[in-house]
Design a protein around this motif. Structure first.
Motif, short mmCIF file in Angstrom:
data_model
loop_
_atom_site.label_atom_id
_atom_site.label_comp_id
_atom_site.label_asym_id
_atom_site.label_seq_id
_atom_site.Cartn_x
_atom_site.Cartn_y
_atom_site.Cartn_z
N UNK A 338 0.80 -1.22 0.00
CA UNK A 338 0.00 0.00 0.00
C UNK A 338 0.83 1.26 0.00
N UNK A 339 2.13 1.13 0.27
CA UNK A 339 3.00 2.31 0.22
C UNK A 339 3.06 2.84 -1.21
N UNK A 340 3.35 4.11 -1.34
CA UNK A 340 3.41 4.74 -2.65
C UNK A 340 4.86 4.93 -3.08
N UNK A 341 5.08 4.73 -4.36
CA UNK A 341 6.39 4.99 -4.95
C UNK A 341 6.21 6.00 -6.07
N UNK A 351 3.17 7.51 -10.65
CA UNK A 351 2.71 7.17 -9.30
C UNK A 351 2.41 5.68 -9.25
N UNK A 352 3.01 4.99 -8.29
CA UNK A 352 2.91 3.54 -8.21
C UNK A 352 2.54 3.10 -6.78
N UNK A 353 1.84 1.97 -6.66
CA UNK A 353 1.45 1.45 -5.36
C UNK A 353 2.12 0.10 -5.13
N UNK A 354 2.70 -0.08 -3.96
CA UNK A 354 3.40 -1.32 -3.61
C UNK A 354 2.37 -2.43 -3.38
#
Length: 461
Positions: A338-341, A351-354
């Motif tokens: 749920x962390x963002x990268x 924008x990416x979601x773990x």
């Protein structure tokens, strides 16, 4: 025995059927064999009956070979591209010669380049009866050749440039279609109209005709840049395919003019039909890549270099100088699933979601908002080219860390992408090359950052 690559001389229905039908069905045979070799069932591949040659790179549709099959699919893709171009050449030549015999329109040679229209066109040409040839003689080649030739060439170039602008605007801005219509059918029609007008007053040979066609293409590219419809990067990549189609069109147009056949002009009307069909059946190809690098650092140092990636200072590759996006740095905010990268590229920030977070072992993230695939080189700040947004996207990226007994960590990067351009056989090698170049750039930077950190943390002797 006829020459299937020649555009000279009419052919009858039986001869046409004996050549055109096997060439058409050979595409399905090649696609079926490729799918069978890669464990892909035709029943699970929805668009096989419309685009059979896409199974030449179906390694990403079926699971049999997985990511390792990327090394197998490249020669398959290049071989498929050569096969597709040969099929386009022969079907266009045979259809035009059959149209001469039936006194039909030369536009059919343009329509047969579109996969969805190939079989209907071939079947029609197999049954249309012959008509009596015109009693009009061919044009006299000795009639003020230079003066009339320059006049016809100027008319052909002006018409070709105008038609190129209209076709690109219609396909890209109205239908949003980037496929056979804009990269094959449109150049073919432009080359045909140009060749026809250039030969209408005085006949030229094929070399002279195509010299005019290629000059028209060059100035048409300049016109696309001036009108902000395209930039340098896309034009450079599309030029070989468009030049091939325009050359075939020039041969057809020149022959039609020498035979005083004005019907080729009607080929313009088939373009909106092709664009509409492609908008209704848009291409979508998902493919994956895998690269591995050995890093002389512990997994925790490699992990840190991934989640806190510094700015990449390595000089950019040649392809990036024409506007292709390249990675700059990556930043992860938060920890766990749920962390963002945020991936910073030369064209913007993705924008990416773990989705997977195994510390020192594996990190996977999906793309929520992608960046433009390229920034078009142009004298204008904004270029009206929809293909830079959404026609090539990254779906998922993962990093897997594999520690070895010798203290080295193997880092495996896997990526998944979607390509929405046709002919996919032509664009897939470009896409793979760009992805591999960028992934290699990221891996080299992670290696350099992790090893530098490892050295800095080592106790002094």
């Amino acid at each position: 025995m006829i020459n299937p690559f020649s555009f000279n001389g009419p052919i009858g229905r039986i001869t046409y059927a004996l050549w055109a039908l096997p060439i058409f069905f050979a595409q399905y045979g090649a696609g079926w064999l490729a799918g069978h070799a890669q464990g892909v069932s035709i029943s699970n591949y929805d668009v096989f009956y419309a685009f059979p040659l896409r199974l030449l790179f179906a390694d990403q549709v079926g699971p049999k070979f997985g990511y390792a099959s990327q090394f197998f699919s490249l020669p398959m893709t290049l071989g498929g591209l050569a096969f597709m171009l040969l099929a386009c050449w022969t079907l266009a030549a045979l259809t035009y010669r059959r149209a001469l015999h039936a006194r039909g329109g030369g536009w059919l040679a343009a329509a047969v380049l579109m996969p969805l229209l190939q079989l209907p066109v071939i079947l029609v040409m197999c049954v249309v009866p012959p008509r009596q040839p015109s009693a009009e003689p061919l044009l006299d080649a000795d009639r003020e050749r230079k003066i009339a030739g320059w006049g016809g060439a100027a008319q052909g170039m002006i018409a070709g440039i105008a038609l190129t602008l209209a076709a690109v605007a219609l396909s890209a801005l109205v239908f949003g279609a980037y496929g056979y219509g804009i990269f094959l059918a449109s150049p073919f029609v432009v080359g045909g109209i140009t060749g026809y007008l250039a030969n209408r007053a005085v006949p030229l040979n094929d070399r002279e005709t195509n010299r005019i066609v290629f000059r028209t293409g060059f100035f048409a590219c300049l016109a696309l840049m001036v009108t902000a419809l395209e930039g340098i990067g896309c034009l450079i990549m599309a030029a070989p395919l468009a030049a091939f189609a325009a050359m075939l069109g020039g041969i057809v147009g020149g022959d039609a003019a020498r035979r005083k056949r004005a019907g080729l002009v009607s080929s313009v009307a088939v373009l909106p039909i092709i664009f509409a069909l492609e908008a209704a059946f848009p291409p979508s190809l998902v493919f994956g890549t895998e690269q591995t690098i050995a890093i002389a650092a512990s997994p925790d140092r490699v992990w840190s270099a991934i989640v806190r990636m510094e700015t990449i200072k390595e000089p950019i590759a040649l392809i990036h100088h024409i506007g292709i996006a390249y990675p700059v740095r990556g930043r992860v905010f938060g920890e766990g699933v749920g962390a963002l990268r945020y991936g910073d590229f030369s064209t913007g920030t993705a924008v990416e979601r773990v989705t997977e977070w195994e510390v020192n072992r594996k990190l996977t993230f999906v793309v929520l908002r992608d960046i433009p695939g390229l920034r078009e080189l142009s004298p204008y700040r904004h270029v009206h080219a929809p293909h830079v947004h959404g026609y090539f996207t990254t779906r998922e990226t993962s990093f897997e860390l594999i520690p070895r007994a010798d203290g080295v960590t193997e880092l495996v990067e896997r990526t998944s992408h979607e390509l929405r351009l046709d002919p996919a056989l032509y664009w897939l090698p470009f896409a793979r090359f760009m992805v591999d170049t960028n992934n290699a750039r990221v891996l080299r930077h992670i290696k350099e950052q992790a090893e530098r950190s490892m050295v800095a943390s080592s106790p002094s002797p």
